[in-house]
Design a protein around this motif. Structure first.
Motif, PDB file in Angstrom:
ATOM      1  N   ILE A  16       0.882  -1.171   0.000  1.00 53.04           N
ATOM      2  CA  ILE A  16       0.000   0.000   0.000  1.00 53.04           C
ATOM      3  C   ILE A  16       0.918   1.218   0.000  1.00 53.04           C
ATOM      4  CG2 ILE A  16      -1.756   1.291   1.280  1.00 53.04           C
ATOM      5  CD1 ILE A  16      -2.787  -1.375   0.138  1.00 53.04           C
ATOM      6  N   PRO A  17       0.762   2.123  -0.963  1.00 53.60           N
ATOM      7  CA  PRO A  17       1.631   3.305  -1.017  1.00 53.60           C
ATOM      8  C   PRO A  17       1.656   4.053   0.319  1.00 53.60           C
ATOM      9  CG  PRO A  17       0.302   3.163  -2.990  1.00 53.60           C
ATOM     10  CD  PRO A  17      -0.226   2.117  -2.047  1.00 53.60           C
ATOM     11  N   ALA A  18       2.847   4.525   0.691  1.00 52.18           N
ATOM     12  CA  ALA A  18       3.041   5.206   1.975  1.00 52.18           C
ATOM     13  C   ALA A  18       2.047   6.346   2.165  1.00 52.18           C
ATOM     14  CB  ALA A  18       4.472   5.718   2.087  1.00 52.18           C
ATOM     15  N   LYS A  19       1.758   7.067   1.110  1.00 50.47           N
ATOM     16  CA  LYS A  19       0.808   8.190   1.199  1.00 50.47           C
ATOM     17  C   LYS A  19      -0.547   7.712   1.711  1.00 50.47           C
ATOM     18  CE  LYS A  19      -1.418  11.648  -1.691  1.00 50.47           C
ATOM     19  NZ  LYS A  19      -1.545  12.215  -3.013  1.00 50.47           N
ATOM     20  N   PHE A  20      -0.991   6.550   1.243  1.00 57.16           N
ATOM     21  CA  PHE A  20      -2.279   6.012   1.679  1.00 57.16           C
ATOM     22  C   PHE A  20      -2.178   5.376   3.065  1.00 57.16           C
ATOM     23  CE2 PHE A  20      -3.232   5.392  -3.084  1.00 57.16           C
ATOM     24  CZ  PHE A  20      -3.681   6.693  -3.193  1.00 57.16           C
ATOM     25  N   ARG A  21      -1.047   4.759   3.379  1.00 61.27           N
ATOM     26  CA  ARG A  21      -0.870   4.153   4.707  1.00 61.27           C
ATOM     27  C   ARG A  21      -1.002   5.213   5.789  1.00 61.27           C
ATOM     28  NH1 ARG A  21       3.733   1.278   2.342  1.00 61.27           N
ATOM     29  NH2 ARG A  21       5.107   2.634   3.540  1.00 61.27           N
ATOM     30  N   LEU A  38     -11.795  -3.046  -5.526  1.00 66.21           N
ATOM     31  CA  LEU A  38     -11.912  -3.180  -4.083  1.00 66.21           C
ATOM     32  C   LEU A  38     -11.901  -1.798  -3.454  1.00 66.21           C
ATOM     33  CD1 LEU A  38      -9.355  -6.089  -3.548  1.00 66.21           C
ATOM     34  CD2 LEU A  38     -11.836  -6.249  -3.872  1.00 66.21           C
ATOM     35  N   PHE A  39     -12.693  -1.617  -2.420  1.00 66.00           N
ATOM     36  CA  PHE A  39     -12.717  -0.369  -1.669  1.00 66.00           C
ATOM     37  C   PHE A  39     -11.935  -0.581  -0.374  1.00 66.00           C
ATOM     38  CE2 PHE A  39     -17.136   1.280  -3.275  1.00 66.00           C
ATOM     39  CZ  PHE A  39     -16.589   1.554  -4.508  1.00 66.00           C
ATOM     40  N   VAL A  40     -11.156   0.426   0.003  1.00 64.20           N
ATOM     41  CA  VAL A  40     -10.369   0.400   1.226  1.00 64.20           C
ATOM     42  C   VAL A  40     -10.753   1.632   2.046  1.00 64.20           C
ATOM     43  CG1 VAL A  40      -8.042   0.280   2.194  1.00 64.20           C
ATOM     44  CG2 VAL A  40      -8.474  -0.636  -0.102  1.00 64.20           C
ATOM     45  N   VAL A 101      -1.609  -4.429 -10.209  1.00 63.91           N
ATOM     46  CA  VAL A 101      -2.733  -3.657  -9.690  1.00 63.91           C
ATOM     47  C   VAL A 101      -2.475  -2.166  -9.831  1.00 63.91           C
ATOM     48  CG1 VAL A 101      -3.461  -5.416  -8.023  1.00 63.91           C
ATOM     49  CG2 VAL A 101      -1.872  -3.636  -7.305  1.00 63.91           C
ATOM     50  N   ILE A 102      -3.560  -1.435  -9.872  1.00 60.47           N
ATOM     51  CA  ILE A 102      -3.534   0.025  -9.823  1.00 60.47           C
ATOM     52  C   ILE A 102      -4.235   0.401  -8.522  1.00 60.47           C
ATOM     53  CG2 ILE A 102      -4.316   2.173 -10.899  1.00 60.47           C
ATOM     54  CD1 ILE A 102      -2.255   0.691 -12.606  1.00 60.47           C
ATOM     55  N   ILE A 103      -3.594   1.244  -7.733  1.00 58.81           N
ATOM     56  CA  ILE A 103      -4.156   1.695  -6.467  1.00 58.81           C
ATOM     57  C   ILE A 103      -4.378   3.191  -6.584  1.00 58.81           C
ATOM     58  CG2 ILE A 103      -3.786   1.846  -3.982  1.00 58.81           C
ATOM     59  CD1 ILE A 103      -1.876  -0.561  -4.266  1.00 58.81           C
ATOM     60  N   ILE A 104      -5.634   3.608  -6.385  1.00 57.47           N
ATOM     61  CA  ILE A 104      -5.962   5.024  -6.559  1.00 57.47           C
ATOM     62  C   ILE A 104      -6.630   5.585  -5.310  1.00 57.47           C
ATOM     63  CG2 ILE A 104      -6.149   4.825  -9.066  1.00 57.47           C
ATOM     64  CD1 ILE A 104      -9.181   4.898  -8.787  1.00 57.47           C
ATOM     65  N   GLY A 105      -6.414   6.856  -5.089  1.00 59.75           N
ATOM     66  CA  GLY A 105      -7.081   7.567  -4.008  1.00 59.75           C
ATOM     67  C   GLY A 105      -8.334   8.234  -4.541  1.00 59.75           C
ATOM     68  N   VAL A 106      -9.458   7.984  -3.872  1.00 58.80           N
ATOM     69  CA  VAL A 106     -10.741   8.552  -4.294  1.00 58.80           C
ATOM     70  C   VAL A 106     -11.416   9.151  -3.063  1.00 58.80           C
ATOM     71  CG1 VAL A 106     -12.930   8.104  -5.474  1.00 58.80           C
ATOM     72  CG2 VAL A 106     -10.932   6.714  -6.032  1.00 58.80           C
ATOM     73  N   SER A 108     -12.570   9.773   0.203  1.00 65.51           N
ATOM     74  CA  SER A 108     -12.556   9.140   1.523  1.00 65.51           C
ATOM     75  C   SER A 108     -12.203   7.653   1.480  1.00 65.51           C
ATOM     76  CB  SER A 108     -13.931   9.303   2.184  1.00 65.51           C
ATOM     77  OG  SER A 108     -14.920   8.648   1.405  1.00 65.51           O
ATOM     78  N   ARG A 109     -11.799   7.153   0.331  1.00 66.52           N
ATOM     79  CA  ARG A 109     -11.422   5.743   0.235  1.00 66.52           C
ATOM     80  C   ARG A 109     -10.264   5.579  -0.743  1.00 66.52           C
ATOM     81  NH1 ARG A 109     -15.949   6.131  -2.952  1.00 66.52           N
ATOM     82  NH2 ARG A 109     -15.585   5.557  -5.129  1.00 66.52           N
ATOM     83  N   VAL A 110      -9.699   4.398  -0.714  1.00 65.93           N
ATOM     84  CA  VAL A 110      -8.699   3.979  -1.684  1.00 65.93           C
ATOM     85  C   VAL A 110      -9.341   2.856  -2.483  1.00 65.93           C
ATOM     86  CG1 VAL A 110      -6.449   2.836  -1.925  1.00 65.93           C
ATOM     87  CG2 VAL A 110      -6.761   4.632  -0.213  1.00 65.93           C
ATOM     88  N   GLU A 111      -9.044   2.779  -3.767  1.00 62.92           N
ATOM     89  CA  GLU A 111      -9.542   1.684  -4.591  1.00 62.92           C
ATOM     90  C   GLU A 111      -8.364   0.878  -5.119  1.00 62.92           C
ATOM     91  OE1 GLU A 111     -13.637   3.820  -6.194  1.00 62.92           O
ATOM     92  OE2 GLU A 111     -12.057   3.366  -7.642  1.00 62.92           O
ATOM     93  N   ILE A 112      -8.526  -0.442  -5.139  1.00 65.26           N
ATOM     94  CA  ILE A 112      -7.524  -1.334  -5.693  1.00 65.26           C
ATOM     95  C   ILE A 112      -8.151  -2.027  -6.898  1.00 65.26           C
ATOM     96  CG2 ILE A 112      -6.017  -3.323  -5.301  1.00 65.26           C
ATOM     97  CD1 ILE A 112      -6.082  -2.620  -2.298  1.00 65.26           C
TER      98      ILE A 112
END
Length: 141
Positions: A16-21, A38-40, A101-106, A108-112
């Motif tokens: 998980i990218p440090a920014k999102f962690r 996936l929603f995180v 995978v592509i992990i994006i910030g959206v 209030s959530r993160v999507e994988i």
């Protein structure tokens, strides 16, 4: 915000990218998302979502179905010392995640996303970005 590309290891773990962690914390909730991703959610945001789900009317079939779909796939995850999280097989199957995978910030959530699914989605969206922008006024944005 942001978009990052990573790979899943043989055990089903992804960094998980440090920014999102920093935003998610050491523990967070991972669940089935819409559009085959996936929603995180951070634990605090997940608590807000659970509160909202509890207000859905039980007499509505669509509300019951959505709540089941969303909660049945949810799992609390913990980031390991290398910044990785194990994505359960049932969630990898839902999101068609195999290797990249592509992990994006959206907001209030993160999507994988599976990289393949993300590229297909982003290249074949039915509505153009400009078309969506034209209707943002309807949402008071």
């Amino acid at each position: 915000m942001g978009q990052y590309e990573h790979t899943i290891d043989q055990k089903g773990r992804v960094i998980i990218p440090a920014k999102f962690r920093d935003e998610l914390g050491d523990k967070f909730v991972l669940t089935r998302g819409l559009d085959n991703c996936l929603f995180v959610y951070s634990l605090a945001e997940w608590s807000n979502i659970e509160t909202k789900l509890k207000t859905l009317p039980l007499n509505r079939k669509d509300a019951r179905a959505f709540t089941r779909f969303f909660l049945a796939g949810a799992t609390e995850c913990e980031i390991d010392k290398q910044g990785r999280v194990l994505i359960p097989n049932i969630l990898r199957e839902h999101a068609k995640i195999d290797k990249e995978v592509i992990i994006i910030g959206v907001s209030s959530r993160v999507e994988i996303w599976s990289k393949e699914v993300w590229l297909e989605y982003s290249n074949n969206v039915d509505v153009s970005f400009e078309g969506v922008a034209e209707h943002l006024d309807d949402l008071n944005i």
